[in-house]
Write a protein that holds these residues in place. Structure first.
Motif, PDB file in Angstrom:
ATOM      1  N   LEU A 178      -5.190  -2.439  -3.822  1.00 52.88           N
ATOM      2  CA  LEU A 178      -4.040  -1.860  -4.521  1.00 52.88           C
ATOM      3  C   LEU A 178      -4.426  -1.427  -5.927  1.00 52.88           C
ATOM      4  O   LEU A 178      -5.392  -1.935  -6.506  1.00 52.88           O
ATOM      5  CB  LEU A 178      -2.903  -2.883  -4.616  1.00 52.88           C
ATOM      6  CG  LEU A 178      -2.323  -3.419  -3.305  1.00 52.88           C
ATOM      7  CD1 LEU A 178      -1.383  -4.580  -3.608  1.00 52.88           C
ATOM      8  CD2 LEU A 178      -1.601  -2.316  -2.547  1.00 52.88           C
ATOM      9  N   THR A 235       0.680  -1.896  -8.803  1.00 49.47           N
ATOM     10  CA  THR A 235       1.265  -2.358  -7.539  1.00 49.47           C
ATOM     11  C   THR A 235       0.834  -3.776  -7.217  1.00 49.47           C
ATOM     12  O   THR A 235       1.598  -4.554  -6.639  1.00 49.47           O
ATOM     13  CB  THR A 235       0.872  -1.415  -6.395  1.00 49.47           C
ATOM     14  OG1 THR A 235       1.170  -0.060  -6.759  1.00 49.47           O
ATOM     15  CG2 THR A 235       1.635  -1.749  -5.126  1.00 49.47           C
ATOM     16  N   ILE A 293       0.840  -1.201   0.000  1.00 50.88           N
ATOM     17  CA  ILE A 293       0.000   0.000   0.000  1.00 50.88           C
ATOM     18  C   ILE A 293       0.875   1.251   0.000  1.00 50.88           C
ATOM     19  O   ILE A 293       0.634   2.208  -0.753  1.00 50.88           O
ATOM     20  CB  ILE A 293      -0.948  -0.008   1.205  1.00 50.88           C
ATOM     21  CG1 ILE A 293      -2.031  -1.089   1.021  1.00 50.88           C
ATOM     22  CG2 ILE A 293      -1.602   1.357   1.413  1.00 50.88           C
ATOM     23  CD1 ILE A 293      -2.875  -1.347   2.252  1.00 50.88           C
TER      24      ILE A 293
END
Length: 360
Positions: free
Chosen positions: A266, A270, A108
């Motif tokens: 996400l 990512t 994150i």
């Protein structure tokens, strides 16, 4: 969780054999589903569980199975702490399955541009003078278990920690004091040269999460993962985080599983990091990603899995297997029964997975 009225008809195909001589139809449900008391059961999966965890066995066992992002089995077996029947609502210790959550916290922060895998650990923990051998320790070394750090769970390290706590009048370590203890230790080898699983790397990762977020690890995890997913019965039980010390229920873990399939925590770019192989400094790939062991074949990533073994008194013995291609998750959490060693847990997970894979 599937409703009791539609679970069997929506999820399972009933197979019928007919007695031609008597002209009597006999319905035999090979994969019958039964919902009761908030639990959902596939009888064939329970038969597999009972083969390894018979009625009257010591401790408890909780099994969650999902297919195509739908829960098809969520049921507890046995007793927790000698008195509490295990159900889908019973909190079970995660042990090292907790690393999935620590890695997600890091991901994150990576997605927000606050953290980079190539960052030196010293960039975020400048007050901690960690040992340097070969090169500086990087964030990716912690995530992929290639740090060369000692492992707090090993006997030599436990002795060192006991001495450190006594010298600093500490009852127990938290994420900050664990980092300070690490600064007194030598590396086992230079970072980036070999894979060696170490719990201390993930506790150090949890400390970085705290520093970057300005919150305790538990607060950050609660705000960014548990609250958004409505995981109301999941918690970190200490301030020593990252490598273990979490509890969850089957119902809550199904929400986490759904979030992994949907990439809901996400951004798309990512999210690719979570199940991407780490690499040593020489470019060699290792079969570990963000809190997951990765299993490949000639066609690429096949399965991801991770186990967990806790300490007394709970003695958690866990395994999560996710079949990436067939959208199947098998997750079980056992406790207070030491028979479930790593090989047996892998075998049980594979047997359960194969049963689900063959379901029509």
């Amino acid at each position: 969780t599937l409703s009791s009225s539609s679970a069997a008809s929506d999820v399972y195909k009933r197979q019928f054999l007919y007695n031609a001589g008597a002209n009597i139809a006999i319905a035999i449900s090979l994969f019958s589903a039964v919902a009761s008391g908030g639990e959902l059961e596939v009888e064939g999966l329970t038969r597999i569980v009972r083969k390894h965890f018979p009625e009257g066995s010591e401790g408890g066992f909780a099994l969650l199975v999902t297919r195509n992002q739908e829960v098809i089995h969520s049921k507890g077996y046995g007793i927790k702490k000698g008195e509490t029947p295990v159900t889908s609502q019973t909190r079970m210790g995660l042990a090292s399955v907790s690393k999935q959550f620590a890695a997600m916290c890091a991901a994150i922060l990576i997605g927000e541009g606050k953290l980079n895998l190539k960052d030196p650990v010293s960039k975020h923990l400048p007050e901690i003078e960690l040992p340097i051998e070969g090169r500086e320790l990087l964030v990716q070394d912690l995530v992929w278990h290639i740090s060369g750090l000692p492992n707090f769970i090993k006997s030599a390290e436990r002795k060192s920690i006991a001495q450190y706590k006594e010298a600093h009048s500490l009852e127990r370590l938290n994420n900050k004091t664990h980092a300070e203890w690490l600064a007194t230790q030598s590396l086992l080898r230079p970072p980036g040269v070999a894979y060696e699983y170490t719990n201390s790397g993930y506790v150090l990762l949890a400390r970085i999460v705290e520093v970057l977020s300005g919150k305790t690890y538990r607060e950050f995890q609660q705000e960014r993962i548990l609250n958004p997913l409505a995981m109301e019965n999941t918690r970190s039980i200490t301030d020593f985080n990252g490598s273990g010390n979490m509890e969850t229920t089957l119902e809550d873990y199904s929400k986490w599983d759904q979030a992994l399939w949907n990439n809901s925590l996400l951004d798309e770019e990512t999210s690719k990091l979570v199940f991407k192989s780490g690499r040593l400094d020489n470019g060699e790939a290792i079969s570990y990603g963000f809190g997951w062991n990765l299993e490949y074949d000639e066609d690429g990533l096949k399965n991801v899995r991770h186990g967990g073994s806790g300490s007394p008194k709970g003695n958690s013995r866990n395994l999560v297997l996710r079949d990436i291609r067939n959208n199947i998750t098998v997750a079980f959490f056992a406790r207070e029964n030491l028979k479930f060693n790593r090989d047996l847990r892998d075998a049980i997970a594979d047997e359960l997975h194969e049963f689900v894979r063959r379901m029509e």
